[in-house]
Design a protein around this motif. Sequence first.
Motif, mmCIF file in Angstrom:
data_model
loop_
_atom_site.group_PDB
_atom_site.id
_atom_site.type_symbol
_atom_site.label_atom_id
_atom_site.label_comp_id
_atom_site.label_asym_id
_atom_site.label_seq_id
_atom_site.Cartn_x
_atom_site.Cartn_y
_atom_site.Cartn_z
ATOM 1 N N PRO A 37 -54.733 -1.995 -38.405
ATOM 2 C CA PRO A 37 -56.061 -2.695 -37.934
ATOM 3 C C PRO A 37 -55.716 -3.833 -37.139
ATOM 4 C CG PRO A 37 -55.617 -3.270 -40.137
ATOM 5 C CD PRO A 37 -54.473 -2.302 -39.725
ATOM 6 N N LEU A 38 -56.884 -4.019 -36.108
ATOM 7 C CA LEU A 38 -56.771 -5.248 -35.185
ATOM 8 C C LEU A 38 -56.929 -6.576 -36.070
ATOM 9 C CD1 LEU A 38 -56.731 -6.416 -32.237
ATOM 10 C CD2 LEU A 38 -59.139 -6.012 -32.360
ATOM 11 N N LEU A 88 -55.789 -10.374 -31.401
ATOM 12 C CA LEU A 88 -57.173 -10.712 -30.533
ATOM 13 C C LEU A 88 -56.929 -11.932 -30.076
ATOM 14 C CD1 LEU A 88 -59.423 -9.454 -29.111
ATOM 15 C CD2 LEU A 88 -60.764 -10.185 -31.147
ATOM 16 N N ARG A 89 -56.510 -12.958 -30.529
ATOM 17 C CA ARG A 89 -56.335 -14.271 -30.185
ATOM 18 C C ARG A 89 -55.229 -14.497 -29.104
ATOM 19 N NH1 ARG A 89 -55.628 -16.639 -34.487
ATOM 20 N NH2 ARG A 89 -57.666 -17.234 -34.879
ATOM 21 N N ALA A 90 -54.179 -13.716 -29.292
ATOM 22 C CA ALA A 90 -53.065 -13.605 -28.301
ATOM 23 C C ALA A 90 -53.524 -12.987 -26.834
ATOM 24 C CB ALA A 90 -52.085 -12.949 -28.860
ATOM 25 N N ALA A 117 -63.355 -5.970 -36.554
ATOM 26 C CA ALA A 117 -63.822 -4.984 -37.260
ATOM 27 C C ALA A 117 -64.551 -3.775 -36.589
ATOM 28 C CB ALA A 117 -64.809 -5.510 -38.456
ATOM 29 N N LEU A 118 -64.591 -4.197 -35.139
ATOM 30 C CA LEU A 118 -65.301 -3.235 -34.372
ATOM 31 C C LEU A 118 -64.569 -2.104 -34.110
ATOM 32 C CD1 LEU A 118 -67.111 -5.349 -31.573
ATOM 33 C CD2 LEU A 118 -68.034 -4.600 -33.755
ATOM 34 N N GLU A 148 -60.048 4.499 -31.777
ATOM 35 C CA GLU A 148 -60.934 3.711 -31.073
ATOM 36 C C GLU A 148 -60.015 2.369 -30.667
ATOM 37 O OE1 GLU A 148 -64.253 2.635 -33.420
ATOM 38 O OE2 GLU A 148 -65.256 4.613 -33.565
ATOM 39 N N LEU A 149 -59.160 1.806 -31.513
ATOM 40 C CA LEU A 149 -58.501 0.646 -31.110
ATOM 41 C C LEU A 149 -57.727 1.119 -29.849
ATOM 42 C CD1 LEU A 149 -57.657 -2.047 -31.479
ATOM 43 C CD2 LEU A 149 -55.811 -1.362 -33.020
#
Length: 164
Positions: free
Chosen positions: A35-36, A41-43, A17-18, A24-25
Motif C-alpha cells: 500500500p502507498l 508520497l512525501r518523497a 488511502a485513495l 489502482e496504485l
Amino acid sequence: MPTHRPVTDADLSALCALPRTPEELFYCFPRAEFPLTPEQLRAAIEQRSDSTVVELDGRVVAFANFYQWAEGGICAIGNVMVAADARRRGVASYLMKVMCALAFDKHRATEVKVSCFNANTAGLLLYPRLGFTPSAIEERRDKAGAPVALVHLRLPRDIAPQVD
C-alpha cells in the motif's frame, strides 16, 4: 462543489488511502509499492511541483502534481488519483482543469502532457473529453513484468479547458 488547494502534510494519510488496489496504485504511481505510504508520497511530492488536492464535502478526494515543469515550456501531470466514491462526479475533470490552469497561468506552459496506462479506461475516456489528444504509445512493464501500453496525451495551450 469541489475546491482545491496545495497539499499539506496532514493530507498524506488520506491520500494514501485513495488507491485501493495494487492496480489502482500502479495507474497513478507506478514506482510505488502497495500500500502507498506517507513516506513514499512525501518523497514524490518533494521532487515534484504544484502538488494539489481536491476537496469535496470537506474531505480530500483527489490529488495530482507536475513531474515535469518548465517556465514557458511543457508541464506533465502525474500522480493523478481520485477517491472511488468521488468518481463519476466531475472530480477528475475538475482536478485536471485546475492542473491545466496552473500549467498555463503560473508556469506559462505551451502544452500540458499526461500519460495513462491502457487498462485505465476511465482516464483514457476522460482526457480526450478535456481536449487531450494521444501523441505516443510507450511499452512498459507492470509489477508482474507483463507488457502494458502507456498512452501519452498532450493538450496545447490554445485549447485548454477552463476551471468551472
